[in-house]
Design a protein around this motif. Structure first.
Motif, PDB file in Angstrom:
ATOM      1  N   MET A   1      37.081  77.458  27.690  1.00  0.00           N
ATOM      2  CA  MET A   1      36.036  77.851  26.759  1.00  0.00           C
ATOM      3  C   MET A   1      35.189  76.627  26.420  1.00  0.00           C
ATOM      4  O   MET A   1      35.708  75.549  26.154  1.00  0.00           O
ATOM      5  N   ILE A   2      33.879  76.796  26.461  1.00  0.00           N
ATOM      6  CA  ILE A   2      32.950  75.742  26.082  1.00  0.00           C
ATOM      7  C   ILE A   2      32.250  76.178  24.805  1.00  0.00           C
ATOM      8  O   ILE A   2      31.781  77.317  24.708  1.00  0.00           O
ATOM      9  N   ARG A   3      32.209  75.278  23.843  1.00  0.00           N
ATOM     10  CA  ARG A   3      31.569  75.597  22.566  1.00  0.00           C
ATOM     11  C   ARG A   3      30.883  74.356  22.000  1.00  0.00           C
ATOM     12  O   ARG A   3      31.223  73.228  22.350  1.00  0.00           O
ATOM     13  N   VAL A  37      31.969  70.971  23.803  1.00  0.00           N
ATOM     14  CA  VAL A  37      33.292  70.611  24.311  1.00  0.00           C
ATOM     15  C   VAL A  37      33.886  71.749  25.137  1.00  0.00           C
ATOM     16  O   VAL A  37      33.661  72.922  24.860  1.00  0.00           O
ATOM     17  N   LEU A  38      34.627  71.359  26.151  1.00  0.00           N
ATOM     18  CA  LEU A  38      35.377  72.280  27.002  1.00  0.00           C
ATOM     19  C   LEU A  38      36.836  72.159  26.608  1.00  0.00           C
ATOM     20  O   LEU A  38      37.397  71.065  26.619  1.00  0.00           O
ATOM     21  N   GLU A  39      37.429  73.294  26.225  1.00  0.00           N
ATOM     22  CA  GLU A  39      38.822  73.298  25.792  1.00  0.00           C
ATOM     23  C   GLU A  39      39.681  74.079  26.771  1.00  0.00           C
ATOM     24  O   GLU A  39      39.266  75.094  27.319  1.00  0.00           O
ATOM     25  N   LYS A  40      40.876  73.572  26.977  1.00  0.00           N
ATOM     26  CA  LYS A  40      41.884  74.253  27.774  1.00  0.00           C
ATOM     27  C   LYS A  40      43.199  74.104  27.018  1.00  0.00           C
ATOM     28  O   LYS A  40      43.598  72.989  26.688  1.00  0.00           O
ATOM     29  N   ASN A  42      43.849  74.684  23.932  1.00  0.00           N
ATOM     30  CA  ASN A  42      43.553  74.038  22.640  1.00  0.00           C
ATOM     31  C   ASN A  42      43.397  72.516  22.727  1.00  0.00           C
ATOM     32  O   ASN A  42      43.527  71.822  21.739  1.00  0.00           O
ATOM     33  N   GLN A  43      43.132  71.996  23.917  1.00  0.00           N
ATOM     34  CA  GLN A  43      42.918  70.564  24.113  1.00  0.00           C
ATOM     35  C   GLN A  43      41.504  70.371  24.661  1.00  0.00           C
ATOM     36  O   GLN A  43      41.083  71.074  25.583  1.00  0.00           O
ATOM     37  N   VAL A  44      40.757  69.423  24.080  1.00  0.00           N
ATOM     38  CA  VAL A  44      39.422  69.107  24.589  1.00  0.00           C
ATOM     39  C   VAL A  44      39.596  68.290  25.866  1.00  0.00           C
ATOM     40  O   VAL A  44      40.169  67.209  25.848  1.00  0.00           O
ATOM     41  N   ILE A  45      39.115  68.852  26.982  1.00  0.00           N
ATOM     42  CA  ILE A  45      39.265  68.173  28.273  1.00  0.00           C
ATOM     43  C   ILE A  45      37.926  67.774  28.890  1.00  0.00           C
ATOM     44  O   ILE A  45      37.888  67.104  29.918  1.00  0.00           O
ATOM     45  N   GLY A  46      36.830  68.190  28.259  1.00  0.00           N
ATOM     46  CA  GLY A  46      35.514  67.849  28.776  1.00  0.00           C
ATOM     47  C   GLY A  46      34.461  67.972  27.697  1.00  0.00           C
ATOM     48  O   GLY A  46      34.703  68.576  26.645  1.00  0.00           O
ATOM     49  N   GLU A  47      33.307  67.379  27.977  1.00  0.00           N
ATOM     50  CA  GLU A  47      32.215  67.430  26.999  1.00  0.00           C
ATOM     51  C   GLU A  47      30.892  67.145  27.684  1.00  0.00           C
ATOM     52  O   GLU A  47      30.861  66.605  28.777  1.00  0.00           O
ATOM     53  N   ASN A  62      25.207  62.785  28.441  1.00  0.00           N
ATOM     54  CA  ASN A  62      26.599  62.386  28.631  1.00  0.00           C
ATOM     55  C   ASN A  62      27.352  63.621  29.104  1.00  0.00           C
ATOM     56  O   ASN A  62      27.187  64.699  28.536  1.00  0.00           O
ATOM     57  N   VAL A  63      28.142  63.466  30.136  1.00  0.00           N
ATOM     58  CA  VAL A  63      29.022  64.534  30.591  1.00  0.00           C
ATOM     59  C   VAL A  63      30.282  63.876  31.140  1.00  0.00           C
ATOM     60  O   VAL A  63      30.204  62.909  31.895  1.00  0.00           O
ATOM     61  N   ALA A  64      31.421  64.367  30.690  1.00  0.00           N
ATOM     62  CA  ALA A  64      32.680  63.768  31.134  1.00  0.00           C
ATOM     63  C   ALA A  64      33.799  64.808  31.096  1.00  0.00           C
ATOM     64  O   ALA A  64      33.800  65.718  30.279  1.00  0.00           O
ATOM     65  N   VAL A  65      34.749  64.613  32.012  1.00  0.00           N
ATOM     66  CA  VAL A  65      35.958  65.426  32.081  1.00  0.00           C
ATOM     67  C   VAL A  65      37.137  64.459  32.075  1.00  0.00           C
ATOM     68  O   VAL A  65      37.099  63.431  32.754  1.00  0.00           O
ATOM     69  N   ASP A  66      38.152  64.791  31.298  1.00  0.00           N
ATOM     70  CA  ASP A  66      39.376  63.984  31.268  1.00  0.00           C
ATOM     71  C   ASP A  66      39.835  63.734  32.702  1.00  0.00           C
ATOM     72  O   ASP A  66      39.875  64.661  33.519  1.00  0.00           O
ATOM     73  N   GLU A  67      40.172  62.496  32.991  1.00  0.00           N
ATOM     74  CA  GLU A  67      40.493  62.110  34.375  1.00  0.00           C
ATOM     75  C   GLU A  67      41.644  62.921  34.966  1.00  0.00           C
ATOM     76  O   GLU A  67      41.683  63.154  36.172  1.00  0.00           O
ATOM     77  N   SER A  68      42.566  63.392  34.153  1.00  0.00           N
ATOM     78  CA  SER A  68      43.680  64.182  34.679  1.00  0.00           C
ATOM     79  C   SER A  68      43.246  65.587  35.110  1.00  0.00           C
ATOM     80  O   SER A  68      44.025  66.314  35.726  1.00  0.00           O
TER      81      SER A  68
END
Length: 149
Positions: A1-3, A37-40, A42-47, A62-68
């Motif tokens: 989910m992106i919000r 923010v992009l949540e998976k 209940n954790q923010v993994i991207g923005e 700015n755009v980023a995704v958690d490296e994992s």
């Protein structure tokens, strides 16, 4: 989910700094724009962050995704969401920029429909105190891309 991030929420600074190493620059554009923010689970993994730049034009700064979570299509999902959100907000043009060494970013943005419109020579030398390296290449120039929406 992106919000869209609520004003009372703290911005995901760790993720923001993955895409832009200057905390002062990140804070400055967060004040002018909106963070999504992009949540998976209940954790923010991207923005991503959108800021209006000119009449009818908005920019993803700015755009980023958690490296994992790299390599799973979340970056593309964020970019496509930013495009749709910008259309809903009534913008006619969306822009994005990346460093000259960002080969993966350049490929992603073009796959999403962006076209190169120019080079801002020495952008990263002018705006950042410390040299930035990516893919073994010093980041010196900003490659600018745009899309009519």
């Amino acid at each position: 989910m992106i919000r869209r991030l609520k004003e009372i929420e703290n911005a995901p600074m760790k993720l923001l700094l993955l895409a832009d190493p200057s905390e002062s620059i990140v804070i400055e554009y967060l004040q002018r724009g909106s963070c999504y923010v992009l949540e998976k689970n209940n954790q923010v993994i991207g923005e991503y962050v959108l800021i209006p730049t000119r009449p009818e034009t908005i920019e993803i700064v700015n755009v980023a995704v958690d490296e994992s979570f790299h390599g799973q299509g979340f970056g593309k999902k964020l970019i496509l969401h930013a495009i749709e959100e910008s259309k809903k907000l009534g913008y006619k043009t969306i822009e994005i920029g990346t460093g000259n060494s960002g080969v993966n970013q350049l490929a992603l943005y073009q796959k999403c429909g962006f076209r190169m419109i120019g080079i801002d020579r020495d952008f990263f030398v002018r705006h950042y105190d410390e040299p930035i390296f990516e893919n073994g290449i010093q980041v010196i120039d900003m490659v600018r891309l745009s899309m009519d929406i």
